[in-house]
Design a protein around this motif. Structure first.
Motif, PDB file in Angstrom:
ATOM      1  N   TYR A  36       0.860  -1.172   0.000  1.00 57.94           N
ATOM      2  CA  TYR A  36       0.000   0.000   0.000  1.00 57.94           C
ATOM      3  C   TYR A  36       0.903   1.230   0.000  1.00 57.94           C
ATOM      4  CZ  TYR A  36      -4.135  -2.762   1.361  1.00 57.94           C
ATOM      5  OH  TYR A  36      -5.176  -3.662   1.393  1.00 57.94           O
ATOM      6  N   ARG A  37       0.305   2.356  -0.296  1.00 52.80           N
ATOM      7  CA  ARG A  37       1.032   3.612  -0.162  1.00 52.80           C
ATOM      8  C   ARG A  37       0.089   4.718   0.283  1.00 52.80           C
ATOM      9  NH1 ARG A  37       2.436   4.900  -6.543  1.00 52.80           N
ATOM     10  NH2 ARG A  37       0.324   5.482  -7.206  1.00 52.80           N
ATOM     11  N   ARG A  38       0.684   5.691   0.938  1.00 50.43           N
ATOM     12  CA  ARG A  38      -0.060   6.880   1.344  1.00 50.43           C
ATOM     13  C   ARG A  38       0.762   8.086   0.928  1.00 50.43           C
ATOM     14  NH1 ARG A  38      -2.344   6.993   7.151  1.00 50.43           N
ATOM     15  NH2 ARG A  38      -4.101   6.013   6.097  1.00 50.43           N
ATOM     16  N   ALA A  39       0.225   8.805  -0.036  1.00 51.29           N
ATOM     17  CA  ALA A  39       0.868  10.031  -0.501  1.00 51.29           C
ATOM     18  C   ALA A  39       0.435  11.188   0.387  1.00 51.29           C
ATOM     19  CB  ALA A  39       0.484  10.296  -1.953  1.00 51.29           C
ATOM     20  N   PRO A  40       1.224  12.246   0.425  1.00 49.94           N
ATOM     21  CA  PRO A  40       0.870  13.404   1.247  1.00 49.94           C
ATOM     22  C   PRO A  40      -0.520  13.935   0.911  1.00 49.94           C
ATOM     23  CG  PRO A  40       3.109  13.613   0.453  1.00 49.94           C
ATOM     24  CD  PRO A  40       2.523  12.421  -0.244  1.00 49.94           C
ATOM     25  N   LYS A  42      -3.306  12.410   0.913  1.00 51.65           N
ATOM     26  CA  LYS A  42      -4.203  11.453   0.259  1.00 51.65           C
ATOM     27  C   LYS A  42      -4.445  10.249   1.167  1.00 51.65           C
ATOM     28  CE  LYS A  42      -3.029  12.674  -4.492  1.00 51.65           C
ATOM     29  NZ  LYS A  42      -2.644  12.144  -5.829  1.00 51.65           N
ATOM     30  N   GLN A  43      -5.465   9.496   0.815  1.00 52.81           N
ATOM     31  CA  GLN A  43      -5.750   8.280   1.562  1.00 52.81           C
ATOM     32  C   GLN A  43      -4.826   7.153   1.116  1.00 52.81           C
ATOM     33  OE1 GLN A  43      -9.961   7.537   0.972  1.00 52.81           O
ATOM     34  NE2 GLN A  43     -10.480   8.709   2.805  1.00 52.81           N
ATOM     35  N   ARG A  44      -4.692   6.195   2.007  1.00 49.31           N
ATOM     36  CA  ARG A  44      -3.889   5.024   1.673  1.00 49.31           C
ATOM     37  C   ARG A  44      -4.565   4.248   0.540  1.00 49.31           C
ATOM     38  NH1 ARG A  44      -3.282   1.243   6.599  1.00 49.31           N
ATOM     39  NH2 ARG A  44      -5.441   0.760   6.035  1.00 49.31           N
ATOM     40  N   VAL A  91       4.708   7.172   1.276  1.00 47.59           N
ATOM     41  CA  VAL A  91       5.211   6.151   2.190  1.00 47.59           C
ATOM     42  C   VAL A  91       4.576   4.836   1.782  1.00 47.59           C
ATOM     43  CG1 VAL A  91       5.379   5.351   4.573  1.00 47.59           C
ATOM     44  CG2 VAL A  91       5.514   7.808   4.050  1.00 47.59           C
ATOM     45  N   TYR A  92       5.402   3.842   1.553  1.00 49.37           N
ATOM     46  CA  TYR A  92       4.936   2.535   1.107  1.00 49.37           C
ATOM     47  C   TYR A  92       4.929   1.571   2.291  1.00 49.37           C
ATOM     48  CZ  TYR A  92       5.062   3.982  -3.740  1.00 49.37           C
ATOM     49  OH  TYR A  92       4.812   4.629  -4.931  1.00 49.37           O
ATOM     50  N   TYR A  93       3.827   0.873   2.439  1.00 48.02           N
ATOM     51  CA  TYR A  93       3.648  -0.067   3.548  1.00 48.02           C
ATOM     52  C   TYR A  93       3.409  -1.470   2.996  1.00 48.02           C
ATOM     53  CZ  TYR A  93       2.646   4.184   6.219  1.00 48.02           C
ATOM     54  OH  TYR A  93       2.705   5.415   6.821  1.00 48.02           O
ATOM     55  N   CYS A  94       4.032  -2.433   3.622  1.00 49.19           N
ATOM     56  CA  CYS A  94       3.698  -3.807   3.284  1.00 49.19           C
ATOM     57  C   CYS A  94       2.668  -4.341   4.275  1.00 49.19           C
ATOM     58  CB  CYS A  94       4.926  -4.699   3.242  1.00 49.19           C
ATOM     59  SG  CYS A  94       5.841  -4.817   4.770  1.00 49.19           S
ATOM     60  N   ASN A  95       1.874  -5.239   3.789  1.00 51.56           N
ATOM     61  CA  ASN A  95       0.794  -5.828   4.571  1.00 51.56           C
ATOM     62  C   ASN A  95       0.735  -7.312   4.221  1.00 51.56           C
ATOM     63  OD1 ASN A  95      -2.359  -6.549   3.723  1.00 51.56           O
ATOM     64  ND2 ASN A  95      -2.113  -5.875   5.838  1.00 51.56           N
ATOM     65  N   VAL A  96       0.687  -8.160   5.230  1.00 52.90           N
ATOM     66  CA  VAL A  96       0.659  -9.600   4.969  1.00 52.90           C
ATOM     67  C   VAL A  96      -0.445 -10.243   5.797  1.00 52.90           C
ATOM     68  CG1 VAL A  96       3.114  -9.683   4.432  1.00 52.90           C
ATOM     69  CG2 VAL A  96       2.353 -10.126   6.761  1.00 52.90           C
ATOM     70  N   ASP A  97      -0.923 -11.341   5.290  1.00 51.80           N
ATOM     71  CA  ASP A  97      -1.974 -12.117   5.923  1.00 51.80           C
ATOM     72  C   ASP A  97      -1.360 -13.453   6.346  1.00 51.80           C
ATOM     73  OD1 ASP A  97      -5.021 -13.699   4.950  1.00 51.80           O
ATOM     74  OD2 ASP A  97      -4.695 -12.415   6.687  1.00 51.80           O
TER      75      ASP A  97
END
Length: 121
Positions: A36-40, A42-44, A91-97
């Motif tokens: 995922y990413r969240r730009a200044p 903006k929503q993720r 900002v880039y976020y990783c997300n795992v299940d």
């Protein structure tokens, strides 16, 4: 489960970066791995995802430029980002299940700490 994201940085427009997200801890297997990413201001947003079987999906804005992959033996996801644009700055976020135990079918979602990607024009 801990997630360690790395690979962000400053790059000029048209350049490339490769993000990594390594999961560690009590892991039986990992289902989906996502970026995922969240730009200044903006929503993720979901950038890309990959299933345990290797199926992928991408946001329209990154199709043809970004490639998500994973190494199941290393519990690591990658995001290869090419032809970067200033609009990719975020900002880039990783997300795992994660499924923690063979005997337990439940899965839990975990998030990395985020890594900043800045693309200059």
């Amino acid at each position: 489960v801990q997630l360690q994201a790395s690979g962000g940085g400053l790059v000029q427009a048209g350049g490339s970066l490769r993000l990594s997200c390594a999961a560690s801890g009590t892991i039986f297997n990992i289902n989906a791995m996502n970026w995922y990413r969240r730009a200044p201001g903006k929503q993720r947003e979901l950038v890309a995802g990959i299933t345990s079987g290797g199926s992928t999906n991408y946001a329209d804005s990154v199709k043809g430029r970004f490639t998500i992959s994973r190494d199941n033996a290393k519990n690591t996801a990658y995001l290869q980002m090419n032809s970067l644009k200033p609009a990719d700055t975020a900002v880039y976020y990783c997300n795992v299940d994660v499924r923690a135990h063979r005997s337990d079918w439940r899965t839990y979602a975990y998030w990395g700490q985020g890594t900043l990607v800045t693309v200059s024009s």
